[in-house]
Design a protein around this motif. Structure first.
Motif, PDB file in Angstrom:
ATOM      1  N   GLY A  31       0.788  -1.238   0.000  1.00 57.37           N
ATOM      2  CA  GLY A  31       0.000   0.000   0.000  1.00 57.37           C
ATOM      3  C   GLY A  31       0.808   1.269   0.000  1.00 57.37           C
ATOM      4  N   LYS A  32       1.973   1.266  -0.578  1.00 59.75           N
ATOM      5  CA  LYS A  32       2.797   2.483  -0.581  1.00 59.75           C
ATOM      6  C   LYS A  32       2.113   3.615  -1.339  1.00 59.75           C
ATOM      7  CE  LYS A  32       7.182   0.201   0.076  1.00 59.75           C
ATOM      8  NZ  LYS A  32       8.481  -0.144  -0.449  1.00 59.75           N
ATOM      9  N   LEU A  33       1.480   3.304  -2.441  1.00 60.92           N
ATOM     10  CA  LEU A  33       0.784   4.331  -3.218  1.00 60.92           C
ATOM     11  C   LEU A  33      -0.388   4.907  -2.425  1.00 60.92           C
ATOM     12  CD1 LEU A  33       0.451   5.912  -5.835  1.00 60.92           C
ATOM     13  CD2 LEU A  33      -0.992   4.050  -6.676  1.00 60.92           C
ATOM     14  N   ALA A  34      -1.150   4.032  -1.763  1.00 59.00           N
ATOM     15  CA  ALA A  34      -2.285   4.501  -0.953  1.00 59.00           C
ATOM     16  C   ALA A  34      -1.794   5.379   0.202  1.00 59.00           C
ATOM     17  CB  ALA A  34      -3.075   3.318  -0.423  1.00 59.00           C
ATOM     18  N   LEU A  35      -0.687   5.005   0.821  1.00 55.10           N
ATOM     19  CA  LEU A  35      -0.120   5.792   1.920  1.00 55.10           C
ATOM     20  C   LEU A  35       0.364   7.151   1.416  1.00 55.10           C
ATOM     21  CD1 LEU A  35       0.487   5.639   4.914  1.00 55.10           C
ATOM     22  CD2 LEU A  35       2.729   4.700   4.356  1.00 55.10           C
ATOM     23  N   LEU A  36       0.977   7.159   0.259  1.00 57.08           N
ATOM     24  CA  LEU A  36       1.424   8.408  -0.344  1.00 57.08           C
ATOM     25  C   LEU A  36       0.242   9.310  -0.686  1.00 57.08           C
ATOM     26  CD1 LEU A  36       3.836  10.043  -1.482  1.00 57.08           C
ATOM     27  CD2 LEU A  36       3.397   8.905  -3.658  1.00 57.08           C
ATOM     28  N   LEU A  37      -0.823   8.735  -1.232  1.00 52.59           N
ATOM     29  CA  LEU A  37      -2.032   9.517  -1.552  1.00 52.59           C
ATOM     30  C   LEU A  37      -2.700  10.056  -0.295  1.00 52.59           C
ATOM     31  CD1 LEU A  37      -3.585   7.419  -4.463  1.00 52.59           C
ATOM     32  CD2 LEU A  37      -2.400   9.622  -4.613  1.00 52.59           C
ATOM     33  N   LEU A  38      -2.725   9.250   0.767  1.00 47.92           N
ATOM     34  CA  LEU A  38      -3.291   9.709   2.043  1.00 47.92           C
ATOM     35  C   LEU A  38      -2.505  10.902   2.578  1.00 47.92           C
ATOM     36  CD1 LEU A  38      -5.253   9.381   4.408  1.00 47.92           C
ATOM     37  CD2 LEU A  38      -3.566   7.823   5.441  1.00 47.92           C
ATOM     38  N   ALA A  39      -1.190  10.819   2.519  1.00 50.65           N
ATOM     39  CA  ALA A  39      -0.359  11.936   2.982  1.00 50.65           C
ATOM     40  C   ALA A  39      -0.611  13.175   2.123  1.00 50.65           C
ATOM     41  CB  ALA A  39       1.116  11.540   2.928  1.00 50.65           C
ATOM     42  N   ALA A  40      -0.743  12.997   0.804  1.00 48.23           N
ATOM     43  CA  ALA A  40      -1.004  14.134  -0.084  1.00 48.23           C
ATOM     44  C   ALA A  40      -2.358  14.768   0.223  1.00 48.23           C
ATOM     45  CB  ALA A  40      -0.944  13.687  -1.538  1.00 48.23           C
ATOM     46  N   VAL A  41      -3.362  13.957   0.516  1.00 50.01           N
ATOM     47  CA  VAL A  41      -4.693  14.478   0.854  1.00 50.01           C
ATOM     48  C   VAL A  41      -4.638  15.265   2.159  1.00 50.01           C
ATOM     49  CG1 VAL A  41      -7.012  13.787   1.604  1.00 50.01           C
ATOM     50  CG2 VAL A  41      -6.021  12.783  -0.449  1.00 50.01           C
ATOM     51  N   LEU A  42      -3.936  14.735   3.149  1.00 44.06           N
ATOM     52  CA  LEU A  42      -3.837  15.433   4.434  1.00 44.06           C
ATOM     53  C   LEU A  42      -3.091  16.763   4.290  1.00 44.06           C
ATOM     54  CD1 LEU A  42      -3.139  12.473   6.887  1.00 44.06           C
ATOM     55  CD2 LEU A  42      -5.266  13.750   6.572  1.00 44.06           C
ATOM     56  N   VAL A  43      -2.001  16.759   3.547  1.00 35.63           N
ATOM     57  CA  VAL A  43      -1.245  18.002   3.341  1.00 35.63           C
ATOM     58  C   VAL A  43      -2.092  19.022   2.594  1.00 35.63           C
ATOM     59  CG1 VAL A  43       0.729  19.000   2.092  1.00 35.63           C
ATOM     60  CG2 VAL A  43       1.033  16.939   3.466  1.00 35.63           C
ATOM     61  N   SER A  44      -2.789  18.598   1.555  1.00 34.44           N
ATOM     62  CA  SER A  44      -3.621  19.547   0.804  1.00 34.44           C
ATOM     63  C   SER A  44      -4.777  20.062   1.654  1.00 34.44           C
ATOM     64  CB  SER A  44      -4.131  18.917  -0.488  1.00 34.44           C
ATOM     65  OG  SER A  44      -5.052  17.886  -0.212  1.00 34.44           O
ATOM     66  N   ALA A  45      -5.331  19.232   2.538  1.00 29.29           N
ATOM     67  CA  ALA A  45      -6.412  19.686   3.420  1.00 29.29           C
ATOM     68  C   ALA A  45      -5.911  20.761   4.380  1.00 29.29           C
ATOM     69  CB  ALA A  45      -6.988  18.505   4.195  1.00 29.29           C
ATOM     70  N   VAL A  46      -4.722  20.557   4.935  1.00 22.26           N
ATOM     71  CA  VAL A  46      -4.150  21.559   5.843  1.00 22.26           C
ATOM     72  C   VAL A  46      -3.876  22.860   5.092  1.00 22.26           C
ATOM     73  CG1 VAL A  46      -2.106  22.110   7.230  1.00 22.26           C
ATOM     74  CG2 VAL A  46      -3.196  19.887   7.471  1.00 22.26           C
ATOM     75  N   LEU A  47      -3.375  22.746   3.871  1.00 25.01           N
ATOM     76  CA  LEU A  47      -3.110  23.948   3.072  1.00 25.01           C
ATOM     77  C   LEU A  47      -4.392  24.696   2.720  1.00 25.01           C
ATOM     78  CD1 LEU A  47      -0.263  22.673   0.727  1.00 25.01           C
ATOM     79  CD2 LEU A  47      -0.072  24.245   2.651  1.00 25.01           C
ATOM     80  N   VAL A  48      -5.462  23.961   2.436  1.00 25.71           N
ATOM     81  CA  VAL A  48      -6.750  24.608   2.136  1.00 25.71           C
ATOM     82  C   VAL A  48      -7.257  25.363   3.360  1.00 25.71           C
ATOM     83  CG1 VAL A  48      -9.198  24.152   1.676  1.00 25.71           C
ATOM     84  CG2 VAL A  48      -7.445  23.083   0.262  1.00 25.71           C
ATOM     85  N   VAL A  49      -7.199  24.738   4.521  1.00 28.30           N
ATOM     86  CA  VAL A  49      -7.668  25.396   5.752  1.00 28.30           C
ATOM     87  C   VAL A  49      -6.835  26.642   6.036  1.00 28.30           C
ATOM     88  CG1 VAL A  49      -7.829  25.117   8.252  1.00 28.30           C
ATOM     89  CG2 VAL A  49      -8.658  23.313   6.742  1.00 28.30           C
ATOM     90  N   THR A  50      -5.520  26.541   5.858  1.00 29.67           N
ATOM     91  CA  THR A  50      -4.644  27.697   6.093  1.00 29.67           C
ATOM     92  C   THR A  50      -4.947  28.820   5.110  1.00 29.67           C
ATOM     93  OG1 THR A  50      -2.915  26.188   6.864  1.00 29.67           O
ATOM     94  CG2 THR A  50      -2.222  28.400   6.257  1.00 29.67           C
TER      95      THR A  50
END
Length: 105
Positions: free
Chosen positions: A20-39
């Motif tokens: 699941g390396k790709l899924a883990l990478l996508l999860l991290a990308a989603v979390l980072v983009s969510a934090v950036l959107v909120v900021t």
């Protein structure tokens, strides 16, 4: 191997690392983009509030400027009347301390 006991978190972690390396990478990308959107939304709201405050200050300064222009015009009219009275009607300022009262009999 039938008697081996594995911990559930260890098994999940091992599966993620193997498959699941790709899924883990996508999860991290989603979390980072969510934090950036909120900021970004937070900063945008702060800037919008600051802009609104500046617009209120600008309006107050515009009103004060118009009042100063009106006051300048009013004072200018007074000096114009005084200049005409002096030049055309030959009027003079009277100093109250040197004024003599003349009583006619």
């Amino acid at each position: 191997m039938a008697g081996e006991r594995h911990s559930l978190p260890g098994v999940i972690g091992g599966d993620i690392m193997r498959h699941g390396k790709l899924a883990l990478l996508l999860l991290a990308a989603v979390l980072v983009s969510a934090v950036l959107v909120v900021t970004t939304v937070h900063k945008t709201r702060l800037l919008t509030a600051q802009r609104e405050q500046l617009m209120l200050e600008k309006n107050a300064l515009d009103i004060e400027w118009r009042n100063l222009i009106l006051e300048e015009n009013a004072l200018g009219d007074h000096s114009r009347v005084e200049r005409i009275a002096t030049e055309k009607l030959h009027m003079q300022h009277v100093d109250p301390s040197q004024e003599h009262i003349v009583v006619e009999p």
